[in-house]
Each structure stands twice: as structure tokens, then as C-alpha cells.
Design a protein around this motif. Structure first.
Motif, PDB file in Angstrom:
ATOM      1  N   ARG A 147       0.834  -1.208   0.000  1.00 57.48           N
ATOM      2  CA  ARG A 147       0.000   0.000   0.000  1.00 57.48           C
ATOM      3  C   ARG A 147       0.863   1.250   0.000  1.00 57.48           C
ATOM      4  O   ARG A 147       0.580   2.217  -0.710  1.00 57.48           O
ATOM      5  N   ASN A 148       1.930   1.220   0.786  1.00 55.33           N
ATOM      6  CA  ASN A 148       2.806   2.386   0.867  1.00 55.33           C
ATOM      7  C   ASN A 148       3.537   2.610  -0.457  1.00 55.33           C
ATOM      8  O   ASN A 148       3.740   3.754  -0.883  1.00 55.33           O
ATOM      9  N   ALA A 149       3.911   1.512  -1.116  1.00 52.30           N
ATOM     10  CA  ALA A 149       4.553   1.638  -2.430  1.00 52.30           C
ATOM     11  C   ALA A 149       3.581   2.250  -3.435  1.00 52.30           C
ATOM     12  O   ALA A 149       3.988   3.025  -4.308  1.00 52.30           O
ATOM     13  N   ARG A 150       2.309   1.919  -3.322  1.00 53.30           N
ATOM     14  CA  ARG A 150       1.320   2.518  -4.232  1.00 53.30           C
ATOM     15  C   ARG A 150       1.201   4.022  -3.993  1.00 53.30           C
ATOM     16  O   ARG A 150       1.062   4.802  -4.945  1.00 53.30           O
ATOM     17  N   VAL A 151       1.258   4.442  -2.727  1.00 56.28           N
ATOM     18  CA  VAL A 151       1.251   5.874  -2.433  1.00 56.28           C
ATOM     19  C   VAL A 151       2.422   6.549  -3.130  1.00 56.28           C
ATOM     20  O   VAL A 151       2.282   7.623  -3.727  1.00 56.28           O
ATOM     21  N   ARG A 152       3.587   5.898  -3.067  1.00 56.75           N
ATOM     22  CA  ARG A 152       4.797   6.501  -3.637  1.00 56.75           C
ATOM     23  C   ARG A 152       4.796   6.487  -5.163  1.00 56.75           C
ATOM     24  O   ARG A 152       5.424   7.359  -5.771  1.00 56.75           O
ATOM     25  N   THR A 153       4.141   5.532  -5.758  1.00 52.63           N
ATOM     26  CA  THR A 153       4.122   5.455  -7.223  1.00 52.63           C
ATOM     27  C   THR A 153       2.924   6.207  -7.778  1.00 52.63           C
ATOM     28  O   THR A 153       3.049   7.324  -8.280  1.00 52.63           O
TER      29      THR A 153
END
Length: 249
Positions: free
Chosen positions: A94-100
Motif C-alpha cells: 500500500r505504501n509503495a502505491r502511495v509513492r508510485t
């Protein structure tokens, strides 16, 4: 009229520390949250609340175009309370999706709104193995495996979006592991810790002094060097909320 700032993630740990510093510095702060029940709390702290989800690109773009902020500050994350190990496996994705995706939407909205500057939160423990301490020009660990690879790929995507955007000055703050109020630990933890209030100060000083680029933001340690931030921003790890901007800068 004071300069307008759009702070994405105003209700988070960094956002909570950053809001009073920005207001004290004379900025008008528009703070985003995706949870409507947090809007009243933001308003009580002097923030103009904006309820919007970073994954709703159309709504985000409309909000920023209405506000027309000079600067957008990206302090969004999606992590569980106290970094609960049982929840971290899903949270990493989920955090990677925020960053991408989230960062991509935020950059596009900032450009549409005519913003001139964008500051974004990154991390200081994503470097590839190599000579220590790590400097900002050292490569990220793009050959990592498992969940670390997910995190590093997200960091790399965020930094590419921010630093590669045409027509906006992009600054990336690579923070160490947070501790202090609103975080998962009261004291220093990890190889490159940083107090959440000192991290918030780095964003304020970057607004005043940075001309784009990457800055490590962590306490002195063998792993990561923050000498560039000390030299160019006037930042130091002992900074706390009670300090005034004039004395700090």
C-alpha cells in the motif's frame, strides 16, 4: 496575502509537526486528509482542510487548481499504527502505491495548478550496499529482493516523478527512521534515526533554502551522511518545534 501551501498528509506524524512550523513562518496551509472525520481537527490547528484521496486523480487535480498553491508538500504514507509487524507485509505494498501512483497524481495536479515547488518525503535506508556513509549521489538498492524491493521500487518511482517533473522545482527529503510524538517509538531506533520534529524542520528549511535536489535527513550515524542538509539548508538534528524560524535559519 500569504503564500499558500498544499500539505498532503497533514494529519500524519510529520504533518502534525510541520503544520505549526509552516503557520508560524507565515504560510497559509491547506492540509489534505482522506478521512472526513479528521477535517475538524485540522481546522482547529489553523489548517484549511481538504478532504481528498490521492488516488482520485480528477478530484485531486480539481482541488489543487482551486487552491492554486505555490508549493506542494508530499508527506503521505500508508503504514499501520506502531508499524505492527503483523500488518506490515500488506502495508509495504500500500505504501509503495502511495509513492508510485499517489506521487504521480500529486505531481500532475501540482503542474496543472501552476505550483512552482514540490517537496516530497523519501527514505534514507534505501541505498545499495557500498561505501559508507551513504551520500545523496549514491545509487538506490534497485537489485533488492522481497519486500525491500517493493519499498525501494516505490521510493525510486517517487523520486523520479518529483525530480523529473518539467516546470516545477522538485526537492526530495530522504528521512531516517522517525521517532518522537505520533510515531511508533519514543526514542531513536534503527541505523539512521531522526526525531519527527527535526524532520519537519527540514521541510521548512528546504522551502527557504533548497533549489531542488535530494537531501539526507538523519542524525549523525555511520550509515548515512546529512552533511549536505547541514551545509545547504542550515538543518541540524537537534531542532524541535519550540524553535523559531529566525533562530533556526
Amino acid at each position: 496575502m500569504s503564500e499558500k501551501i498544499f500539505l498532503a498528509g497533514a494529519a500524519g506524524a510529520i504533518g502534525t509537526a510541520l503544520v505549526p512550523l509552516l503557520i508560524d513562518a507565515g504560510y497559509t496551509v491547506y492540509g489534505s486528509t482522506r478521512r472526513a472525520e479528521r477535517a475538524r481537527g485540522l481546522e482547529a490547528r489553523g489548517v484549511v482542510p481538504v478532504v481528498v484521496d490521492v488516488f482520485d486523480a480528477q478530484a485531486l487535480r480539481a482541488a489543487l487548481m482551486r487552491i492554486a498553491p505555490t508549493t506542494v508538500i508530499h508527506q503521505l504514507t500508508d503504514l499501520p499504527p506502531d508499524l505492527d509487524p503483523k500488518l506490515m507485509a500488506d502495508a509495504v505494498h500500500r505504501n509503495a502505491r502511495v509513492r508510485t501512483e499517489g506521487t504521480r497524481n500529486l505531481v500532475a495536479a501540482a503542474l496543472a495548478a501552476g505550483s512552482r515547488r514540490l517537496l516530497a518525503q523519501s527514505i534514507a535506508w534505501a541505498y545499495a550496499p557500498g561505501p559508507l556513509p551513504h551520500l545523496e549521489e549514491h545509487p538506490l538498492d534497485l537489485e533488492a529482493e522481497s519486500t525491500r524491493r517493493v519499498s525501494v521500487d516505490g521510493v525510486a518511482a517517487l523520486e523520479r516523478s518529483v525530480l523529473g517533473a518539467k516546470g516545477i522545482e522538485g526537492t526530495v527529503l530522504r528521512y531516517g527512521q522517525f521517532y518522537g510524538p505520533g510515531t511508533s517509538t519514543a526514542g531513536p531506533k534503527g541505523p539512521c534515526p531522526v526525531h519527527v520534529e527535526a524532520a519537519a524542520w527540514a521541510a521548512v528549511l528546504a522551502l527557504r533554502h533548497a533549489r531542488g535536489g535530494i537531501f539526507n535527513i538523519a542524525e549523525d550515524n555511520p550509515e548515512v551522511s546529512s552533511e549536505k542538509a547541514k551545509r545547504e539548508l542550515g538543518w541540524h538534528a537537534s531542532m524541535r518545534l519550540h524553535q523559531r524560524l529566525g533562530a533556526a535559519s
